[in-house]
Design an enzyme around this catalytic site. Structure first.
Site, short mmCIF file in Angstrom:
data_model
loop_
_atom_site.label_atom_id
_atom_site.label_comp_id
_atom_site.label_asym_id
_atom_site.label_seq_id
_atom_site.Cartn_x
_atom_site.Cartn_y
_atom_site.Cartn_z
N ASN A 1 10.65 7.27 -0.85
CA ASN A 1 11.10 6.06 -1.54
C ASN A 1 10.03 4.98 -1.48
O ASN A 1 9.45 4.74 -0.42
CB ASN A 1 12.38 5.57 -0.83
N GLU B 1 8.12 3.61 1.78
CA GLU B 1 7.00 2.67 1.58
C GLU B 1 5.75 3.00 2.39
O GLU B 1 5.19 2.13 3.05
CB GLU B 1 7.47 1.24 1.89
N GLU C 1 16.81 0.87 -5.68
CA GLU C 1 17.05 -0.50 -5.19
C GLU C 1 16.94 -1.50 -6.33
O GLU C 1 16.37 -2.58 -6.19
CB GLU C 1 16.03 -0.85 -4.08
N HIS D 1 12.33 -3.00 -7.92
CA HIS D 1 12.54 -4.45 -7.78
C HIS D 1 11.69 -5.08 -8.88
O HIS D 1 10.48 -5.19 -8.76
CB HIS D 1 12.09 -4.93 -6.40
N ASP E 1 16.89 -4.30 -8.87
CA ASP E 1 17.27 -5.69 -9.14
C ASP E 1 16.21 -6.28 -10.06
O ASP E 1 15.06 -5.85 -10.04
CB ASP E 1 17.50 -6.52 -7.87
O1 9MR Z 1 17.74 -6.07 1.63
C1 9MR Z 1 17.16 -5.86 2.89
C2 9MR Z 1 17.15 -7.16 3.68
O2 9MR Z 1 18.48 -7.52 4.01
C3 9MR Z 1 16.34 -7.02 4.93
O3 9MR Z 1 16.22 -8.27 5.57
C4 9MR Z 1 14.97 -6.48 4.58
C5 9MR Z 1 14.16 -6.29 5.84
O4 9MR Z 1 12.89 -5.87 5.59
O5 9MR Z 1 15.09 -5.24 3.91
C6 9MR Z 1 15.74 -5.39 2.69
O6 9MR Z 1 15.78 -4.15 2.01
C7 9MR Z 1 14.53 -3.58 1.67
C8 9MR Z 1 14.69 -2.09 1.72
O7 9MR Z 1 15.16 -1.71 2.96
C9 9MR Z 1 13.38 -1.38 1.39
N1 9MR Z 1 12.83 -1.84 0.15
C10 9MR Z 1 12.73 -3.28 -0.02
C11 9MR Z 1 14.07 -3.93 0.25
C12 9MR Z 1 13.98 -5.42 -0.01
O8 9MR Z 1 13.11 -6.05 0.87
#
Ligand code: 9MR
Length: 458
Positions: free
Chosen positions: A212, A170, A275, A248, A277
């Site tokens: 990513n 990101e 990722e 997402h 969903d």
């Molecule tokens: O699913 C993850 C969540 O449990 C955490 O709290 C969060 C913290 O920022 O990160 C989420 O996963 C993220 C991933 O690492 C990167 N892309 C976005 C995902 C959803 O926020």
């Protein structure tokens, strides 16, 4: 769906064949078949097995804390052949204080996966979020050194065990700027991303190294900025192997989702859906099916990961965005993915568009230029696409601004070097099937061309 056997890779016997009517709204019905049949004899009955038959993996984000939940583990082990630690490999988890590395939770997931022959996606070595406090307050050369050390230590610790690393996560801004996201890492210098990739390669030469990001599900300013970075990395030999599309998604799938994956694959990197969903609603199952078909249609789309196991495990709260419901049952979205994986021919993956892609309209050909420019020079990549009819020979006419000169051309023959230049196909790329594409490129001094060039057939 409980009559589907629960063993990984098991197959449904023919006597269990049946037809299930899934209620869909008119919108979804337009996008998906209204009748979903249970798998025919010979069709795989789990996501992982079905994906494997197409030469791909099907994974889930996994939380170490849930490995003591028997329902969760039962579904994980039955359906998936790849895992991504959801939080356990992030910087705050693996290096909570500087120079002190902790792998306990990540190792629980890695051990679980390794014992079952699952692939492991490493997520994520560097990210602006979920940094430990000590790194958040660092800057400049101290942060640069800490960053390099972090990548070296973690990638070395897991050396040989990670299928793909999200080396950088990101790093690009949302919106139309196409700029890098501001962060403490970015402020150490624009080269921080390539430094991270070179460092990761040195530490684990066999892992695939991915960039990513999210909001990259169509051709848009953000995905195009990433595209230009990847193209530049490939041109300069910066080690990058794959691009992760988080996906997402909300309630509609961009029409160019597959084309966007394909343009990255055409740069010579793998693409992965990392990722996935999708908001639950009338379109959820149809969209899951369409995403799966898009991956299958792109030869270098090597796998799909959904961001959690059950709806109750998802970061998306009440969106119910996953394939398995809160009680552990398979949803229509699950069936749509399984059916999409089981449809079509086996490996090697098809490279033609899926049947749902509308046929190209009009005959002839079209050409689109993407530019990588710097002060005094540019590289242009031109994608030539056939219309509704096959093409036998093409010419692309590019108009260069005053002062620009073509110095080098590949995969085409340039007629001239200044002003209006006709680029003609070479022997191996002149014939295109209807809707198929090829690419050529040229390098030049001065300013690169703007606008859409004319493409003519023959
Ligand atoms: O699913 C993850 C969540 O449990 C955490 O709290 C969060 C913290 O920022 O990160 C989420 O996963 C993220 C991933 O690492 C990167 N892309 C976005 C995902 C959803 O926020």
């Amino acid at each position: 769906m409980r009559d589907i056997p629960d063993r990984p890779g098991s197959r449904t016997p023919a006597r269990r064949r049946r037809t299930v009517l899934i209620p869909l709204t008119a919108v979804a019905a337009a996008l998906a078949a209204t009748v979903v049949t249970a798998p025919a004899a010979g069709a795989a009955t789990t996501l992982g097995a079905a994906a494997a038959e197409k030469g791909r993996y099907f994974g889930a984000a996994v939380a170490a804390a849930k490995l003591s939940d028997s329902q969760y583990v039962g579904i994980l082990d039955r359906e998936f052949n790849s895992v991504t630690p959801e939080n356990e490999m992030k910087w705050d988890a693996t290096e909570p204080s500087q120079g002190r590395f902790t792998y306990t939770n990540a190792d629980r997931i890695v051990s679980h996966a390794q014992a079952r022959g699952m692939k492991i996606r490493g997520h994520a070595l560097l990210w602006h979020a979920q940094q430990p406090g000590w790194a958040q307050s660092m800057s400049g050369s101290a942060l640069r050194s800490a960053m390099v050390n972090h990548v070296t230590q973690v990638a070395t610790y897991y050396r040989g065990r990670i299928h793909s690393w999200d080396v950088v996560n990101e790093a690009f801004a949302d919106g139309g700027s196409g700029a890098r996201r501001d962060s403490n890492l970015q402020r150490t210098g624009n080269d921080w991303i390539e430094v991270a990739f070179r460092t990761a390669r040195a530490a684990d030469p066999n892992a695939k190294l991915c960039y990513n990001d999210y909001n990259t599900d169509s051709v848009n300013p953000k995905s195009t900025a990433i595209y230009h970075m990847v193209r530049d990395f490939k041109a300069r030999g910066v080690p990058i192997d794959c691009v992760g599309f988080q996906s997402h998604l909300g309630t509609s799938l961009p029409g160019d989702y597959q084309a966007n994956l394909q343009r990255f694959a055409d740069l010579g990197v793998d693409v992965q859906i990392t990722e996935l969903d999708i908001t639950q609603g009338s379109n959820q199952a149809a969209m899951y099916g369409a995403v799966t078909r898009a991956c299958l249609a792109v030869a270098r789309c090597t796998g799909i990961t959904v961001w959690g196991v059950r709806d109750s495990d998802s970061w998306r709260g009440t969106d119910n965005a996953l394939l398995i419901d809160r009680s552990g049952n398979r949803k229509p979205a699950y069936q749509a993915v399984l059916d999409a994986l089981n449809a079509g021919s086996g490996t090697p993956p098809p490279t033609t568009p899926p049947p749902t892609t509308p046929p190209p309209t009009g005959s002839g050909c079209t050409a689109v230029v993407s530019l990588n420019s710097w002060t005094g020079g540019f590289v242009a990549t031109v994608r030539v696409t056939a219309g509704a009819a096959p093409v036998d020979g093409w010419t692309v006419r590019v108009t260069l601004p005053a002062g620009a000169t073509v110095t080098n051309t590949w995969s085409a023959q340039a007629g001239g070097s200044t002003g209006t230049v006709n680029f003609r196909n070479v022997s191996y790329n002149g014939q295109l099937a209807a809707g198929a594409s090829t690419e050529f490129g040229f390098q030049g001094t001065g300013t690169g061309p703007s606008g859409t060039p004319a493409c003519t057939v023959g």
